[in-house]
Design a protein around this motif. Structure first.
Motif, PDB file in Angstrom:
ATOM      1  N   ALA A  35       0.830  -1.201   0.000  1.00  0.00           N
ATOM      2  CA  ALA A  35       0.000   0.000   0.000  1.00  0.00           C
ATOM      3  C   ALA A  35       0.867   1.255   0.000  1.00  0.00           C
ATOM      4  O   ALA A  35       0.488   2.294  -0.556  1.00  0.00           O
ATOM      5  CB  ALA A  35      -0.920   0.002   1.219  1.00  0.00           C
ATOM      6  N   MET A  36       2.042   1.139   0.594  1.00  0.00           N
ATOM      7  CA  MET A  36       2.937   2.297   0.655  1.00  0.00           C
ATOM      8  C   MET A  36       3.477   2.680  -0.721  1.00  0.00           C
ATOM      9  O   MET A  36       3.953   3.799  -0.914  1.00  0.00           O
ATOM     10  CB  MET A  36       4.085   2.012   1.622  1.00  0.00           C
ATOM     11  CG  MET A  36       3.631   1.922   3.074  1.00  0.00           C
ATOM     12  SD  MET A  36       4.991   1.837   4.241  1.00  0.00           S
ATOM     13  CE  MET A  36       5.603   0.184   3.929  1.00  0.00           C
ATOM     14  N   PHE A  37       3.424   1.752  -1.685  1.00  0.00           N
ATOM     15  CA  PHE A  37       3.891   2.070  -3.031  1.00  0.00           C
ATOM     16  C   PHE A  37       2.989   3.098  -3.708  1.00  0.00           C
ATOM     17  O   PHE A  37       3.394   3.754  -4.654  1.00  0.00           O
ATOM     18  CB  PHE A  37       3.960   0.794  -3.876  1.00  0.00           C
ATOM     19  CG  PHE A  37       5.294   0.117  -3.786  1.00  0.00           C
ATOM     20  CD1 PHE A  37       6.107   0.021  -4.896  1.00  0.00           C
ATOM     21  CD2 PHE A  37       5.743  -0.423  -2.596  1.00  0.00           C
ATOM     22  CE1 PHE A  37       7.345  -0.593  -4.816  1.00  0.00           C
ATOM     23  CE2 PHE A  37       6.968  -1.033  -2.508  1.00  0.00           C
ATOM     24  CZ  PHE A  37       7.781  -1.124  -3.610  1.00  0.00           C
ATOM     25  N   GLY A  38       1.758   3.196  -3.232  1.00  0.00           N
ATOM     26  CA  GLY A  38       0.885   4.252  -3.724  1.00  0.00           C
ATOM     27  C   GLY A  38       0.927   5.471  -2.827  1.00  0.00           C
ATOM     28  O   GLY A  38       0.784   6.610  -3.295  1.00  0.00           O
ATOM     29  N   ALA A  39       1.116   5.240  -1.528  1.00  0.00           N
ATOM     30  CA  ALA A  39       1.115   6.349  -0.570  1.00  0.00           C
ATOM     31  C   ALA A  39       2.326   7.262  -0.742  1.00  0.00           C
ATOM     32  O   ALA A  39       2.209   8.486  -0.622  1.00  0.00           O
ATOM     33  CB  ALA A  39       1.072   5.797   0.858  1.00  0.00           C
ATOM     34  N   VAL A  40       3.486   6.671  -1.027  1.00  0.00           N
ATOM     35  CA  VAL A  40       4.700   7.487  -1.162  1.00  0.00           C
ATOM     36  C   VAL A  40       4.600   8.463  -2.335  1.00  0.00           C
ATOM     37  O   VAL A  40       4.837   9.669  -2.167  1.00  0.00           O
ATOM     38  CB  VAL A  40       5.954   6.588  -1.282  1.00  0.00           C
ATOM     39  CG1 VAL A  40       7.168   7.424  -1.657  1.00  0.00           C
ATOM     40  CG2 VAL A  40       6.198   5.853   0.032  1.00  0.00           C
ATOM     41  N   PRO A  41       4.234   8.015  -3.545  1.00  0.00           N
ATOM     42  CA  PRO A  41       4.066   8.991  -4.633  1.00  0.00           C
ATOM     43  C   PRO A  41       3.001  10.037  -4.300  1.00  0.00           C
ATOM     44  O   PRO A  41       3.152  11.217  -4.650  1.00  0.00           O
ATOM     45  CB  PRO A  41       3.645   8.129  -5.830  1.00  0.00           C
ATOM     46  CG  PRO A  41       4.188   6.783  -5.527  1.00  0.00           C
ATOM     47  CD  PRO A  41       4.080   6.635  -4.042  1.00  0.00           C
ATOM     48  N   GLY A  42       1.920   9.590  -3.625  1.00  0.00           N
ATOM     49  CA  GLY A  42       0.874  10.530  -3.259  1.00  0.00           C
ATOM     50  C   GLY A  42       1.377  11.636  -2.346  1.00  0.00           C
ATOM     51  O   GLY A  42       0.889  12.776  -2.399  1.00  0.00           O
ATOM     52  N   SER A  43       2.373  11.335  -1.530  1.00  0.00           N
ATOM     53  CA  SER A  43       2.917  12.334  -0.612  1.00  0.00           C
ATOM     54  C   SER A  43       3.750  13.388  -1.333  1.00  0.00           C
ATOM     55  O   SER A  43       4.111  14.403  -0.742  1.00  0.00           O
ATOM     56  CB  SER A  43       3.772  11.647   0.458  1.00  0.00           C
ATOM     57  OG  SER A  43       4.952  11.097  -0.110  1.00  0.00           O
ATOM     58  N   PHE A  44       4.062  13.128  -2.616  1.00  0.00           N
ATOM     59  CA  PHE A  44       4.875  14.072  -3.383  1.00  0.00           C
ATOM     60  C   PHE A  44       4.030  15.007  -4.248  1.00  0.00           C
ATOM     61  O   PHE A  44       4.577  15.748  -5.061  1.00  0.00           O
ATOM     62  CB  PHE A  44       5.869  13.316  -4.269  1.00  0.00           C
ATOM     63  CG  PHE A  44       7.114  12.901  -3.557  1.00  0.00           C
ATOM     64  CD1 PHE A  44       8.263  13.684  -3.614  1.00  0.00           C
ATOM     65  CD2 PHE A  44       7.145  11.736  -2.806  1.00  0.00           C
ATOM     66  CE1 PHE A  44       9.418  13.298  -2.960  1.00  0.00           C
ATOM     67  CE2 PHE A  44       8.297  11.340  -2.150  1.00  0.00           C
ATOM     68  CZ  PHE A  44       9.438  12.127  -2.218  1.00  0.00           C
ATOM     69  N   TYR A  45       2.704  14.972  -4.085  1.00  0.00           N
ATOM     70  CA  TYR A  45       1.873  15.919  -4.836  1.00  0.00           C
ATOM     71  C   TYR A  45       2.281  17.347  -4.479  1.00  0.00           C
ATOM     72  O   TYR A  45       2.478  17.690  -3.316  1.00  0.00           O
ATOM     73  CB  TYR A  45       0.392  15.723  -4.501  1.00  0.00           C
ATOM     74  CG  TYR A  45      -0.261  14.620  -5.297  1.00  0.00           C
ATOM     75  CD1 TYR A  45      -0.300  14.671  -6.688  1.00  0.00           C
ATOM     76  CD2 TYR A  45      -0.840  13.526  -4.662  1.00  0.00           C
ATOM     77  CE1 TYR A  45      -0.897  13.661  -7.423  1.00  0.00           C
ATOM     78  CE2 TYR A  45      -1.439  12.515  -5.392  1.00  0.00           C
ATOM     79  CZ  TYR A  45      -1.461  12.584  -6.768  1.00  0.00           C
ATOM     80  OH  TYR A  45      -2.044  11.576  -7.494  1.00  0.00           O
TER      81      TYR A  45
END
Length: 491
Positions: free
Chosen positions: A187-197
């Motif tokens: 799940a973190m593979f989606g959360a990490v990119p999301g944190s770079f918005y």
């Protein structure tokens, strides 16, 4: 007030009630937002829905809307699987209650506020609550992983009918644990990119960048997240179905180690996509998928043999026809494993063929055709998972007689007709040119729309029946409040 309290306790305190709420929420989202699809736009339905509901539909924000839509549906499906796992697997009552409360609040927050933010004006408070809902689901996953720990002697299994180690560690529980753990990590593979918005990362759909020669680490991360989460949802559902059917014996002893191995290797391959080992990672993914698929095949073999054996035990020498009839007698028990087999012809084999002949065939096609194949692949796999869940739910609520037959075979036939049409549409360029494709495309679209529309109608009938029953003072729901699943573990 007491009547409301009883119904609230049923809907949010029992396994059947929780699953009913989640299925209803997904059905509403699917029915309403399905009206925004391309075929509905051509008929003018899309504009009517947008104006009636007051949706804010800016074209440049389409990717973001779709991503939130997919996530809200996926969170509800994960919640449904979690309810099933907590009802089928022994765990401390504290973990069972905590996991259910967290994931229920989480997916409802993500769904309500996420869709509110995406489609009804950008209220950033809603976006914050959407993220909060996802965080609660993530925390529920951590607690579920702890609850599924197979090393506690209290949960050891020494029954020779089931797979376990010499020390009694239950390998089926180990498979559940491995799936839950890798799901949380992936799940973190989606959360990490999301944190770079807002810091150099922009929203995109994976199918739109497939032919870009160079991709960033964050783009690879999103693509890996998409693939592995869908695969893990399918793996967890396979384990759930096996538990429901009481999978055991020699096939169980072979399947569980393979499922554990496949889950771990598959995840390692996907995680490797964001590293310099990316070219080799794809081979690891192929290797990891094989043991998991074999485990599902062994479940199918065991299940079909059991259905035939149970249906012909009163016959001394059953004929082939009698065995075949016994196999098909109960569509809700036959259906899940059949859908797993059918899935290979509509997704797995297609995906493998595409990967093997990517440069020779598919990259020669126009980009639009490859994009159609990819989106169809993901949607069919997701929809097959949904039909299997609905079959399990139909058995869970005790459908019997003709209702059971109509419901079960309706799910199987209508969905498979639609999925077959989608598969032919995806691969049409293999056997027909663009210049003469229109009659075939029209036929496939009508077939697909009919199958999916009838499937939604069938689900709507079931949900309407459950809603009417909920208003009865002594309806079926009153019995379900007192009695959970027949095979639910006694605490």
């Amino acid at each position: 007030m007491e009547a409301f309290s009883k119904r609230f306790n049923y809907l949010f305190g029992s396994t059947k009630g929780l699953i009913l709420v989640a299925i209803s929420m997904v059905a509403i989202i699917t029915a309403v937002w399905g009206m925004l699809s391309g075929p509905m736009a051509e008929l003018g339905v899309r504009d009517v829905v947008v104006k009636t509901l007051g949706m804010d539909m800016v074209q440049t924000e389409r990717e973001g809307r779709i991503i939130i839509l997919y996530h809200t549906i996926a969170m509800a499906i994960i919640a449904i699987e979690t309810y099933m796992v907590t009802s089928l697997i022994k765990m401390k009552e504290f973990y069972k209650i905590a996991v259910r409360v967290l994931i229920t609040v989480g997916y409802l927050m993500a769904m309500i506020f996420g869709m509110g933010f995406a489609y009804f004006g950008h209220n950033w408070a809603f976006h914050g609550l959407y993220i909060t809902g996802l965080a609660l689901i993530f925390f529920a996953g951590i607690l579920l992983t702890i609850a599924l720990s197979p090393w506690n002697p209290k949960y050891h299994n020494t029954d020779k009918e089931y797979a376990h180690t010499k020390k009694g560690i239950d390998l089926e529980r180990m498979a559940f644990f491995a799936t839950a753990l890798t799901t949380v990590l992936s799940a973190m593979f989606g959360a990490v990119p999301g944190s770079f918005y807002g810091n150099g990362f922009e929203t995109f759909l994976a199918e739109n960048i497939i032919r870009m020669p160079h991709k960033t680490v964050l783009e690879y991360s999103v693509i890996g997240h998409l693939h592995i989460m869908l695969a893990l949802i399918a793996i967890m559902l396979t384990l759930i179905i096996g538990r429901w059917l009481n999978f055991k014996g020699t096939w169980h002893k072979i399947a569980m180690p393979l499922m554990i191995l496949g889950t771990i290797v598959l995840n390692l391959g996907v995680w490797g996509v964001v590293t310099p080992l990316q070219p080799a990672a794809h081979m690891v993914i192929y290797v990891g998928a094989t043991p998991s698929m074999l485990a599902a095949l062994f479940l199918l073999i065991w299940s079909w043999r059991k259905l035939i054996r149970d249906g012909t035990e009163h016959l001394e020498k059953p004929t082939f026809g009698q065995k075949f009839s016994a196999l098909l007698r109960d569509p809700l028990k036959f259906g899940p494993t059949w859908q797993m087999l059918f899935m290979n012809f509509t997704t797995s084999f297609i995906g493998i063929f595409m990967a093997i002949r990517l440069d020779e065939i598919f990259r020669v096609w126009p980009a639009r055709e490859e994009r159609i194949e990819l989106t169809g692949h993901w949607h069919v796999l997701s929809a097959i998972i949904a039909t299997i869940i609905l079959m399990y739910y139909g058995d869970m609520i005790g459908l019997k007689g003709k209702v059971r037959q109509w419901y079960g075979w309706g799910l199987i036939i209508l969905s498979d007709v639609a999925f077959a049409a989608v598969t032919i549409f995806e691969m049409k360029r293999l056997f027909i040119t663009e210049a003469v494709q229109q009659p075939l495309v029209n036929a496939l679209m009508y077939t697909m729309d009919f199958g999916l529309a009838m499937l939604l109608l069938l689900l709507a009938i079931v949900l309407a029946w459950r809603l009417v029953d909920l208003f009865k003072s002594k309806g079926r729901w009153t019995e379900e409040v007192e009695h959970e699943l027949v095979d639910e573990v006694m605490k």
